[in-house]
Design a protein around this motif. Structure first.
Motif, PDB file in Angstrom:
ATOM      1  N   PRO A  12       0.800  -1.234   0.000  1.00 38.92           N
ATOM      2  CA  PRO A  12       0.000   0.000   0.000  1.00 38.92           C
ATOM      3  C   PRO A  12       0.829   1.278   0.000  1.00 38.92           C
ATOM      4  O   PRO A  12       0.285   2.360  -0.305  1.00 38.92           O
ATOM      5  CB  PRO A  12      -0.843  -0.115   1.283  1.00 38.92           C
ATOM      6  CG  PRO A  12      -0.922  -1.574   1.553  1.00 38.92           C
ATOM      7  CD  PRO A  12       0.406  -2.107   1.133  1.00 38.92           C
ATOM      8  N   PHE A  13       2.094   1.194   0.341  1.00 40.31           N
ATOM      9  CA  PHE A  13       2.951   2.374   0.328  1.00 40.31           C
ATOM     10  C   PHE A  13       3.618   2.586  -1.032  1.00 40.31           C
ATOM     11  O   PHE A  13       4.472   3.477  -1.183  1.00 40.31           O
ATOM     12  CB  PHE A  13       4.014   2.255   1.422  1.00 40.31           C
ATOM     13  CG  PHE A  13       3.431   2.188   2.814  1.00 40.31           C
ATOM     14  CD1 PHE A  13       3.124   3.349   3.495  1.00 40.31           C
ATOM     15  CD2 PHE A  13       3.181   0.966   3.413  1.00 40.31           C
ATOM     16  CE1 PHE A  13       2.591   3.296   4.773  1.00 40.31           C
ATOM     17  CE2 PHE A  13       2.649   0.888   4.698  1.00 40.31           C
ATOM     18  CZ  PHE A  13       2.349   2.060   5.371  1.00 40.31           C
ATOM     19  N   HIS A  59      -1.068   5.897  -4.457  1.00 40.58           N
ATOM     20  CA  HIS A  59      -0.662   4.821  -3.566  1.00 40.58           C
ATOM     21  C   HIS A  59      -1.885   4.051  -3.054  1.00 40.58           C
ATOM     22  O   HIS A  59      -2.998   4.580  -2.992  1.00 40.58           O
ATOM     23  CB  HIS A  59       0.128   5.375  -2.389  1.00 40.58           C
ATOM     24  CG  HIS A  59       1.491   5.847  -2.776  1.00 40.58           C
ATOM     25  ND1 HIS A  59       2.433   6.277  -1.864  1.00 40.58           N
ATOM     26  CD2 HIS A  59       2.098   5.963  -3.997  1.00 40.58           C
ATOM     27  CE1 HIS A  59       3.551   6.619  -2.476  1.00 40.58           C
ATOM     28  NE2 HIS A  59       3.359   6.440  -3.782  1.00 40.58           N
ATOM     29  N   GLY A  60      -1.602   2.842  -2.648  1.00 40.92           N
ATOM     30  CA  GLY A  60      -2.700   2.003  -2.154  1.00 40.92           C
ATOM     31  C   GLY A  60      -3.286   2.502  -0.845  1.00 40.92           C
ATOM     32  O   GLY A  60      -4.476   2.288  -0.578  1.00 40.92           O
ATOM     33  N   ARG A  61      -2.487   3.199  -0.034  1.00 40.75           N
ATOM     34  CA  ARG A  61      -3.001   3.691   1.247  1.00 40.75           C
ATOM     35  C   ARG A  61      -4.002   4.836   1.059  1.00 40.75           C
ATOM     36  O   ARG A  61      -4.669   5.251   2.010  1.00 40.75           O
ATOM     37  CB  ARG A  61      -1.850   4.152   2.134  1.00 40.75           C
ATOM     38  CG  ARG A  61      -1.084   5.343   1.609  1.00 40.75           C
ATOM     39  CD  ARG A  61      -0.029   5.808   2.598  1.00 40.75           C
ATOM     40  NE  ARG A  61       0.668   7.011   2.135  1.00 40.75           N
ATOM     41  CZ  ARG A  61       1.770   6.986   1.411  1.00 40.75           C
ATOM     42  NH1 ARG A  61       2.317   5.818   1.068  1.00 40.75           N
ATOM     43  NH2 ARG A  61       2.340   8.130   1.026  1.00 40.75           N
ATOM     44  N   ASP A  62      -4.108   5.362  -0.175  1.00 41.63           N
ATOM     45  CA  ASP A  62      -5.064   6.434  -0.443  1.00 41.63           C
ATOM     46  C   ASP A  62      -6.460   5.909  -0.753  1.00 41.63           C
ATOM     47  O   ASP A  62      -7.409   6.702  -0.817  1.00 41.63           O
ATOM     48  CB  ASP A  62      -4.576   7.286  -1.633  1.00 41.63           C
ATOM     49  CG  ASP A  62      -3.270   8.001  -1.308  1.00 41.63           C
ATOM     50  OD1 ASP A  62      -3.018   8.244  -0.105  1.00 41.63           O
ATOM     51  OD2 ASP A  62      -2.504   8.303  -2.252  1.00 41.63           O
ATOM     52  N   TYR A  63      -6.596   4.615  -0.963  1.00 39.61           N
ATOM     53  CA  TYR A  63      -7.904   4.031  -1.265  1.00 39.61           C
ATOM     54  C   TYR A  63      -8.559   3.573   0.038  1.00 39.61           C
ATOM     55  O   TYR A  63      -7.978   2.783   0.794  1.00 39.61           O
ATOM     56  CB  TYR A  63      -7.765   2.837  -2.212  1.00 39.61           C
ATOM     57  CG  TYR A  63      -7.291   3.200  -3.597  1.00 39.61           C
ATOM     58  CD1 TYR A  63      -8.181   3.601  -4.584  1.00 39.61           C
ATOM     59  CD2 TYR A  63      -5.942   3.136  -3.919  1.00 39.61           C
ATOM     60  CE1 TYR A  63      -7.744   3.933  -5.861  1.00 39.61           C
ATOM     61  CE2 TYR A  63      -5.491   3.461  -5.190  1.00 39.61           C
ATOM     62  CZ  TYR A  63      -6.396   3.857  -6.150  1.00 39.61           C
ATOM     63  OH  TYR A  63      -5.961   4.190  -7.419  1.00 39.61           O
ATOM     64  N   ILE A  85      -6.784   0.452   2.464  1.00 42.69           N
ATOM     65  CA  ILE A  85      -6.612  -0.955   2.096  1.00 42.69           C
ATOM     66  C   ILE A  85      -5.479  -1.609   2.879  1.00 42.69           C
ATOM     67  O   ILE A  85      -5.309  -2.837   2.837  1.00 42.69           O
ATOM     68  CB  ILE A  85      -6.370  -1.060   0.570  1.00 42.69           C
ATOM     69  CG1 ILE A  85      -6.656  -2.481   0.063  1.00 42.69           C
ATOM     70  CG2 ILE A  85      -4.962  -0.622   0.225  1.00 42.69           C
ATOM     71  CD1 ILE A  85      -6.561  -2.600  -1.436  1.00 42.69           C
ATOM     72  N   LEU A  86      -4.727  -0.804   3.601  1.00 48.52           N
ATOM     73  CA  LEU A  86      -3.666  -1.366   4.445  1.00 48.52           C
ATOM     74  C   LEU A  86      -4.239  -2.219   5.578  1.00 48.52           C
ATOM     75  O   LEU A  86      -3.571  -3.159   6.029  1.00 48.52           O
ATOM     76  CB  LEU A  86      -2.819  -0.227   5.022  1.00 48.52           C
ATOM     77  CG  LEU A  86      -1.699  -0.610   5.991  1.00 48.52           C
ATOM     78  CD1 LEU A  86      -0.643  -1.459   5.297  1.00 48.52           C
ATOM     79  CD2 LEU A  86      -1.065   0.647   6.606  1.00 48.52           C
ATOM     80  N   GLY A 134       2.888  -1.508  -6.737  1.00 52.14           N
ATOM     81  CA  GLY A 134       2.221  -1.875  -5.497  1.00 52.14           C
ATOM     82  C   GLY A 134       1.258  -3.035  -5.686  1.00 52.14           C
ATOM     83  O   GLY A 134       1.162  -3.923  -4.826  1.00 52.14           O
ATOM     84  N   VAL A 135       0.564  -3.047  -6.817  1.00 45.31           N
ATOM     85  CA  VAL A 135      -0.345  -4.170  -7.107  1.00 45.31           C
ATOM     86  C   VAL A 135       0.457  -5.449  -7.307  1.00 45.31           C
ATOM     87  O   VAL A 135       0.061  -6.521  -6.850  1.00 45.31           O
ATOM     88  CB  VAL A 135      -1.199  -3.850  -8.350  1.00 45.31           C
ATOM     89  CG1 VAL A 135      -2.133  -5.012  -8.662  1.00 45.31           C
ATOM     90  CG2 VAL A 135      -2.005  -2.580  -8.131  1.00 45.31           C
TER      91      VAL A 135
END
Length: 216
Positions: free
Chosen positions: A22-23, A31-35, A55-56, A115-116
């Protein structure tokens, strides 16, 4: 033992990759932490989510399951962690595809990011770790029975013979010490009763023998 160690290494590596993903950039540099995690069920928006509510969160839960599975040597917990990581990653890809209309991969930072890839690779490593682990070994407990006594003991006579202690008594054989056979066999050492002559058959048993001239 070796399989458990190898599986634990793969599982911990997968959990680390999943938590770190997520980072990294997931789509178009975002970034994944924004979802937000609720966007996976309601739809992707442009709003920036908190780190704890992003999503973290499910990836941290998967990492906790991984640590418990390694400590307890539970293949089920490690496999469940891999399913959680892969499930949320695939669900995110479905929601982003619906929001964007398509999923693209670009080398200039657009489309799907690394990240994915980290999340998908972490989930696969968790499943591989669960397959490699041998789990707990169930040792069979063997109970050894003590031999039964065959001679009289201070507590009393020995117990009756069982299949574990074969009987030494013979059936139908005469007792060599002159005791009567409890099974009805004739006594070989007893003297047979003497037979009386025919002329003494009518006389009383307690009448003494008399000469023929004194008999009437």
């Amino acid at each position: 033992m070796i399989r458990n160690v190898a599986g634990a290494v793969l599982a911990l590596a997968g959990a680390t990759a999943a938590v770190w993903s997520p980072f990294r950039a997931w789509y178009d540099g975002r970034h994944g932490r924004d979802y937000a995690i609720d966007e996976l069920f309601t739809g992707i928006t442009d709003a920036k989510a908190d780190v704890i509510g992003s999503i973290l969160a499910p990836f941290l839960f998967a990492a906790l399951l991984t640590v418990l599975g390694v400590v307890l040597r539970s293949r089920l917990l490690v496999a469940l962690a891999g399913v959680v990581v892969l499930g949320f990653t695939i669900l995110w890809m479905v929601r982003v595809g619906q929001a964007e209309g398509q999923l693209t991969v670009g080398g200039d930072g657009t489309g799907l990011g690394d990240g994915v890839a980290n999340a998908l690779g972490g989930g696969v490593l968790l499943l591989l770790g669960a397959l490699v682990m041998s789990g707990r070994s169930h040792a069979s407990h063997r109970v050894d029975r003590a031999p039964r006594p065959t001679h009289p003991t201070p507590d009393g006579p020995p117990p009756e013979s069982t299949p574990d202690a074969p009987s030494t008594q013979t059936y139908g054989q005469p007792d060599p010490y002159g005791q009567p056979d409890p099974y009805g066999q004739p006594e070989p050492y007893g003297q047979p009763e003497p037979q009386r002559p025919p002329e003494q058959a009518d006389r009383a048993p307690d009448q003494p023998d008399q000469p023929p001239e004194q008999r009437q």
